[in-house]
Design an enzyme around this catalytic site. Structure first.
Site, mmCIF file in Angstrom:
data_model
loop_
_atom_site.group_PDB
_atom_site.id
_atom_site.type_symbol
_atom_site.label_atom_id
_atom_site.label_comp_id
_atom_site.label_asym_id
_atom_site.label_seq_id
_atom_site.Cartn_x
_atom_site.Cartn_y
_atom_site.Cartn_z
ATOM 1 N N SER A 207 0.851 -1.189 0.000
ATOM 2 C CA SER A 207 0.000 0.000 0.000
ATOM 3 C C SER A 207 0.884 1.234 0.000
ATOM 4 O O SER A 207 2.078 1.156 -0.322
ATOM 5 C CB SER A 207 -0.935 -0.020 1.213
ATOM 6 O OG SER A 207 -1.910 0.992 1.101
ATOM 7 N N ASN A 208 0.336 2.388 0.351
ATOM 8 C CA ASN A 208 1.117 3.632 0.432
ATOM 9 C C ASN A 208 0.516 4.491 1.530
ATOM 10 O O ASN A 208 -0.579 4.205 2.022
ATOM 11 C CB ASN A 208 1.121 4.330 -0.933
ATOM 12 C CG ASN A 208 -0.279 4.688 -1.373
ATOM 13 O OD1 ASN A 208 -0.930 5.527 -0.775
ATOM 14 N ND2 ASN A 208 -0.771 4.016 -2.407
ATOM 15 N N PRO A 209 1.208 5.562 1.935
ATOM 16 C CA PRO A 209 0.737 6.305 3.135
ATOM 17 C C PRO A 209 -0.360 7.335 2.875
ATOM 18 O O PRO A 209 -0.609 8.173 3.732
ATOM 19 C CB PRO A 209 2.013 7.039 3.607
ATOM 20 C CG PRO A 209 3.097 6.702 2.651
ATOM 21 C CD PRO A 209 2.507 6.060 1.455
ATOM 22 N N SER A 210 -1.052 7.272 1.745
ATOM 23 C CA SER A 210 -2.108 8.264 1.482
ATOM 24 C C SER A 210 -3.131 8.257 2.623
ATOM 25 O O SER A 210 -3.620 7.201 3.029
ATOM 26 C CB SER A 210 -2.813 7.923 0.169
ATOM 27 O OG SER A 210 -3.988 8.676 0.052
ATOM 28 N N ALA A 274 -4.674 7.413 -4.321
ATOM 29 C CA ALA A 274 -3.318 6.957 -4.635
ATOM 30 C C ALA A 274 -3.418 5.457 -4.899
ATOM 31 O O ALA A 274 -3.204 4.625 -4.010
ATOM 32 C CB ALA A 274 -2.387 7.246 -3.466
#
Ligand code: CTP
Length: 396
Positions: A207-210, A274
Site C-alpha cells: 500500500s502507500n501512506p495516502s 493513490a
C-alpha cells in the site's frame, strides 16, 4: 465563505461543549455571537462563553442591545444562521409552537434566515412521538437538523442510542454546508480518495501512506456547493462525510469496479486516490509463515482506472492527480495527455509540509494547453474549493 453565526445554547448536559463550538466556528472564519438559555447556564457559564466569543452573551436578564434596540430583533437580523446546540426537547417544543416567551424562541420567531438544530437528549425522549412531531413541524418550516448521533449518553447507567449531540467539528461542517453558495447544485461529482491495498495474504498487503484527506476535502467541498457526491474511498481513518454516498473499497480492482459502475452518471470525476500501481501476482488464502532468508515477489500491474475513464470521457470533466519527486510539471503533463484529462493536479510528496497525511497541501494545476496555475500552500479544504472553482470554469 465567512458568515455570522448565532450559537444558541440550550439547557442540556452537552452545553459543556458550547465553548468549544464557539472556538471551532471562529477558527473556521465565522463571526460568532452567543445566546444562552437560563437552563444552559446551569451547565456552562456566561463567563466561559463570553471569553471564547469575545463578546457579551445574550441571556434572559437583558432583552435590550447596547444599541438600544430590542435584542431578539437585532440578533435575528444580525445572524446569517442560528445554530441551536444543544437543543433540548423543551426548546424544540417551544419553537415548534411559535412561543416567544424567552429570548431563544423570540429570536426564532423574529425570522432569522437559517436555523439549524443540534438535538441532545436521552434516546427515549428523542424517540417520543411528541418530540418527533415537533421536529417534523420545524422541518416543514425550513429548519434543518444536524444529528443527533448515536452514542454514549450523559447520566450513569443510561443506555446508548440516538440522542447524542454531534461533536463541535461536525457541527461546524453542517454550518458550512448551510452557508455555502450552491454553485454546483444538482451536479454529479465522483471523487476517489485514499490508498488501495493489494494483499499478499489475509494479513499482509502492499500500500502507500495516502491519508485520503485531499479527496475527502474535495468531496465535502462539492457537497457543500450543492453537488450530488459519490466518494469511492480506499481504507482510511476518516469518518464518512454526511450527505455523501461513500463506497468503501480495498484493492485497485475493487476501486475500478466501483468507479466504473458510477461513471455513466458522473459529470465531474476527481481521481485523488493513490491507487497502487502493482499487486502481487498471487494472493494466498492463508497466512504464509516466514521461511528462509530471502523471498521474491512477483508483481503485476493493477488496472489504470483513470486511463480507462479517459478513453471514454464523453463530455465529462476528468481531473487526475500526479505525485512526482522530480521533473514534476513535464511528467504530470505527459500523464494528462496519456490519460486524456482536463486537468492534472501536481502534488509535492517529498516536501515535509505537504507530505502524505499533512493538513495542508500545495498544488500545481496543469491543463491540456500546458498552462499552469499554482495553488499556493493552504489547508486541503481551501485547495479543494479552488480546484472546484477551476473545474466550474471548464464546465461552462
Ligand atoms: N490512477 C489510476 N489507476 C492506477 C494508478 C493511478 O486511476 N492504477 C490515477 C490516480 O488516481 C491519479 C493518477 O492516475 O489521479 C496518477 O497517475 P499515475 O500514472 O499513477 O501517477 P503516479 O502514481 O505518479 O505514477 P508513475 O509511477 O507512473 O509516475
Amino acid at each position: 465563505m465567512a458568515g455570522r453565526v448565532l450559537l444558541a445554547v440550550g439547557g442540556g448536559a452537552a452545553a459543556i461543549k458550547a465553548p468549544l463550538i464557539v472556538r471551532r466556528l471562529a477558527e473556521a472564519g465565522y463571526r460568532v455571537r452567543v445566546l444562552a438559555t437560563e437552563r444552559a447556564l446551569a451547565f456552562t457559564t456566561e463567563l466561559a462563553l463570553a471569553t471564547v466569543s469575545g463578546r457579551p452573551v445574550a441571556t434572559e436578564t437583558g432583552w435590550f442591545a447596547p444599541s438600544g434596540r430590542v435584542l431578539h430583533l437585532e440578533l435575528a437580523e444580525w445572524a446569517d444562521l442560528v445554530l441551536v446546540a444543544p437543543a433540548t426537547a423543551a426548546d424544540l417544543a417551544r419553537a415548534a409552537a411559535g412561543l416567544a416567551e424567552d429570548l431563544l424562541t423570540a429570536v426564532l420567531t423574529a425570522g432569522p434566515p437559517r436555523v439549524v438544530w443540534a438535538p441532545a437528549m436521552n434516546p427515549r425522549m428523542w424517540a417520543d412521538p411528541a418530540v418527533q412531531a415537533n421536529v417534523g413541524r420545524l422541518k416543514a418550516r425550513g429548519h434543518a437538523f444536524a444529528g443527533p448521533a448515536s452514542g454514549a449518553m450523559a447520566g450513569v447507567g443510561e443506555a446508548p442510542g440516538p440522542g447524542r449531540m454531534l461533536e463541535p467539528e461536525e457541527l461546524v461542517e453542517h454550518v458550512r454546508y448551510h452557508l455555502t453558495d450552491k454553485d454546483y447544485a444538482g451536479r454529479r461529482v465522483l471523487v476517489t480518495a485514499g490508498p488501495t491495498r493489494e494483499h499478499l495474504d489475509p494479513v499482509r498487503f502492499l500500500s502507500n501512506p495516502s491519508s485520503g484527506k485531499m479527496g475527502y476535502a474535495v468531496a465535502r467541498a462539492a457537497r457543500d456547493r450543492g453537488a450530488r457526491v459519490v466518494l469511492v474511498s480506499g481504507p482510511t481513518a476518516l469518518e464518512d462525510p454526511f450527505g455523501v454516498e461513500v463506497v468503501r473499497v480495498e484493492s485497485a480492482e475493487a476501486m475500478r469496479e466501483a468507479v466504473l459502475a458510477r461513471y455513466p452518471s458522473a459529470e465531474v470525476v476527481v481521481m485523488a486516490a493513490a491507487v497502487a500501481d502493482w499487486r502481487p501476482a498471487e494472493r494466498r488464502d492463508e497466512k504464509e509463515a516466514k521461511l528462509g532468508e530471502e523471498k521474491h515477489l512477483r508483481l503485476v500491474r493493477t488496472p489504470d482506472i483513470l486511463a480507462e475513464l479517459g478513453a471514454r470521457k464523453g463530455d465529462r470533466v476528468l481531473v487526475g492527480f500526479a505525485m512526482e519527486t522530480h521533473a514534476g510539471p513535464e511528467r504530470a503533463f505527459e500523464k494528462l495527455r496519456r490519460k486524456n484529462l482536463d486537468l492534472i493536479c501536481l502534488n509535492y510528496p517529498t516536501d515535509p509540509e505537504t507530505a502524505f497525511g499533512a493538513e495542508e497541501n500545495r498544488l500545481l494545476l496543469i491543463d491540456p494547453s500546458g498552462r499552469t496555475e499554482a495553488l499556493g500552500r493552504a489547508p486541503k479544504r481551501v485547495l479543494a474549493d479552488r480546484l472546484l472553482d477551476r473545474v466550474r470554469r471548464i464546465m461552462q
